[in-house]
Design an enzyme around this catalytic site. Structure first.
Site, PDB file in Angstrom:
ATOM      1  N   HIS B  96      97.330  24.186   7.747  1.00 10.41           N
ATOM      2  CA  HIS B  96      96.946  23.485   6.517  1.00 10.41           C
ATOM      3  C   HIS B  96      97.790  22.214   6.401  1.00 10.41           C
ATOM      4  O   HIS B  96      98.927  22.175   6.854  1.00 10.41           O
ATOM      5  CB  HIS B  96      97.188  24.394   5.308  1.00 10.41           C
ATOM      6  CG  HIS B  96      96.616  23.833   4.048  1.00 10.41           C
ATOM      7  ND1 HIS B  96      97.275  22.895   3.285  1.00 10.41           N
ATOM      8  CD2 HIS B  96      95.431  24.051   3.436  1.00 10.41           C
ATOM      9  CE1 HIS B  96      96.523  22.576   2.254  1.00 10.41           C
ATOM     10  NE2 HIS B  96      95.392  23.262   2.315  1.00 10.41           N
ATOM     11  N   GLU B 144      89.677  19.108   6.099  1.00  6.00           N
ATOM     12  CA  GLU B 144      90.193  18.740   4.775  1.00  6.00           C
ATOM     13  C   GLU B 144      90.955  17.431   4.816  1.00  6.00           C
ATOM     14  O   GLU B 144      92.146  17.414   5.128  1.00  6.00           O
ATOM     15  CB  GLU B 144      91.198  19.800   4.294  1.00  6.00           C
ATOM     16  CG  GLU B 144      90.652  21.161   4.008  1.00  6.00           C
ATOM     17  CD  GLU B 144      91.533  21.848   2.944  1.00  6.00           C
ATOM     18  OE1 GLU B 144      90.977  22.369   1.985  1.00  6.00           O
ATOM     19  OE2 GLU B 144      92.773  21.837   3.098  1.00  6.00           O
TER      20      GLU B 144
END
Lengths: 239, 239, 239, 239
Positions: B96, B144
């Site tokens: 992430h 993302e």
């Protein structure tokens, strides 16, 4: 008044540190604590994933092995001190040689822990590092020469001068921090030596986690430290 | 055969991600899953300290937010994939943008996860990074753009070309990895757009975790994705 | 005996810090040093790639901006203190807020520098961090609140209490380390304030590196510090 | 058209990599290059602190051993690709097993290098990592199993299947990237094997840097590779 010796058990990420085995070792530690009627302080530090289970099941203090130096919020994968507290833990280790931190991070964590009412056990690899840490005023400092960790060669017996030098250096800067001896602590004799050298106890790991009889190991170390404290007498006490 | 859309909820380290609130949001997610009779896949990713509680309480898959690229053993403060599995989780997020990994670490983790039967959801900040990750063959990739994370400006609507380019780049290298859209997903429309752009669903966080009505948000996104899949028809399906 | 004030210039990785411009700014710094006949100490810290050129061309001390906490050997991409010394530099900065170090790394570097005869200028973001660093006995400590770095708002004028508190905290542990003020130092007045608050000088960067007239900036700061020292009188001196 | 084999020498941070010795080894490499009349490409990669000196003194390409994935600006202690270019270097190594990078950092660096006209030689520890890197389209990839680095046991002879598997995996994704063999390359035979296994040359370090006769080592490796290429014949060429 005499200090109660401390026996802190770092579960690390051993196979025995996860799942049912973690709880079993936590319970063994608690039985030892009760057998000595509180004359020894036993702390267990399981992985994050077992933290809540042990904290909810045990009366003895449960510590995390690390905390991330961040505030709660958008921090994927991080465990801020607040999450540790919420899980029911009473404190956390920090700066272990297997998870070293930047100086500013140790400062952040000791400060935040104080604000949250969490205890901190900050590790140092050598006396000078311990001295610098003592300025940040954690609750406990464990001095662990990394070259002895996991070897079964106890710093308190192989390098007693590292322990005594740590104590005298730390005491120049901080009179009250609890000092523990770590690295290679494997036997009752090692734990006893740690107390006789002037520290308040030990931080152990593989000797317990890799043992087939963890309770026996914990018990014998606790007993040795209680006896050593008695031998030092009322006037002396440990650091 | 049509694919079931995926709604993955990253709890991050928000205040609502710890303690009782984490379990409540997990239960809300499960209710949505059941309401749609399995026509949407709902995944929740709480912090390590809540992992076991949620995994033991919920039927829907629980993922960790990260795994440390290490084997079990003397690794203080680390959570190896084995500890995640033992806690009852079905997989983990990795890479992430708030917890980026080295390439060799992503490789270690995808490989280890496969060996353990854990699913991997690896994040990428942009199409080229997603393409490189696809070579390592994780189960899911979420694209993302970090500049949109937490903004409420959905990549699927503000930068649809990032999504479509990710899909076409990834498909050059990997035909079967499930592709999710992340960053800024806040509404049913954003989730719908993610499906219509050719991905299999969304990775959301603040829209749920900071909402006063998390269940309503989850429900509306799930509904929008199920409808979008229906509209695409039997022949098309999503990536 | 009065201390000579210190003006340390961190070139960072600004465009002006590489190539011909780096040497030009180094020469400007040297002219200022000579103009004040040694009554101010001027230090320049260019990037590694310019270190040797400046060290070979200038008489004033040239410092590296960082050193890797490693020994010479199989360490691809690392610059051990030995390489810095060999390039002709006299010391190095460490732990700048843009390149923070672990506590054990700062310890390694201060110790290694002493062994090699290199000077160390260790940065701290706040008084408590500075205090812990002072225990490791570097030659100089610069206190730089990161929120002011590059803002043009000088810590010595916007937060004078940070400076005075740093001085008093550091002096509890270390009587002789040279203390510098950093962050936002932009003008002669800022440099003067740093001396009047009890520090030995300043660590500056953008005010020089982004100026169209770097020599004028360096000159005015040097002049202000020399005057401030004079005003403090023979008995006082700075920290 | 046949490819010219590549002999890249990573100076690392060996004692011989700093100061006068670095330049001497660079000159030896250049003599070898000239002796073979350009039928072998020789690249030298000294530490940052020697980069400019070698780049200004040599005609053969000089590479940095690493670049920091940052833009020029307020980045104390960092060396952006722009500083490497300005120092006269033609490219840089990245992701060496002694300085591993995050995937997004490798992407940043390959992209920035292309924009600046710098060449990239990205290292991989194993075939799968090399495959993922090949998607980012660097100029060269060196496959170096870290367990063999510095051992004198050449991957091209001890683990030829690692080399051939790397080539076939990389070629699935990237047809033109130059593939080098690294780790343990110590002799002319090792270099020859690297070419015969289908790669374009070798990345060497300790065999040259720790030798008392570095020029002889470089020369013999160059000769062996030129011969191996000849033996492969006009139709084959290397990867």
């Amino acid at each position: 008044m005499r200090r109660v010796p401390v026996l802190a058990i770092n579960f690390k990420a051993y196979d025995t540190a996860i799942g049912r085995s973690a709880l079993n070792i936590g319970r063994a530690a608690e039985r030892v604590y009760k057998e000595f009627l509180g004359s020894v302080q036993v702390i267990v530090a399981p992985p994050f994933t077992e933290l809540r289970t042990l904290a909810e099941s045990l009366e003895i203090p449960v510590f995390a092995q690390h905390a991330d130096p961040v505030e709660p919020g958008a921090r994927t994968g991080s465990i801020p001190p607040e999450a540790i507290k919420e899980a029911g833990a009473r404190g956390f280790l920090a700066n272990h040689s297997e998870r070293k931190l930047r100086l500013d991070e140790i400062l952040f964590l000791t400060r935040r822990a104080r604000a949250l009412g969490l205890a901190t056990l900050v590790c140092a690899s050598e006396p000078e590092e311990a001295a610098a840490i003592s300025v940040l005023d954690p609750d406990m400092i464990a001095v662990e020469p990394p070259e002895l960790i996991g070897t079964g060669i106890a710093v308190s017996r192989a390098k007693p001068e590292v322990v005594t030098r740590s104590v005298s250096l730390i005491r120049k800067y901080n009179e009250k921090v609890t000092i523990l001896t770590g690295a290679g602590i494997s036997s009752a004799e090692d734990a006893e030596a740690a107390v006789l050298l002037g520290t308040s106890g030990v931080l152990v790991s593989s000797a317990v986690m890799k043992s087939k009889e963890p309770e026996r190991v914990i018990n014998s170390m606790a007993r040795a430290m209680v006896r050593a404290i008695e031998r030092l007498g009322p006037s002396l006490g440990s650091s």
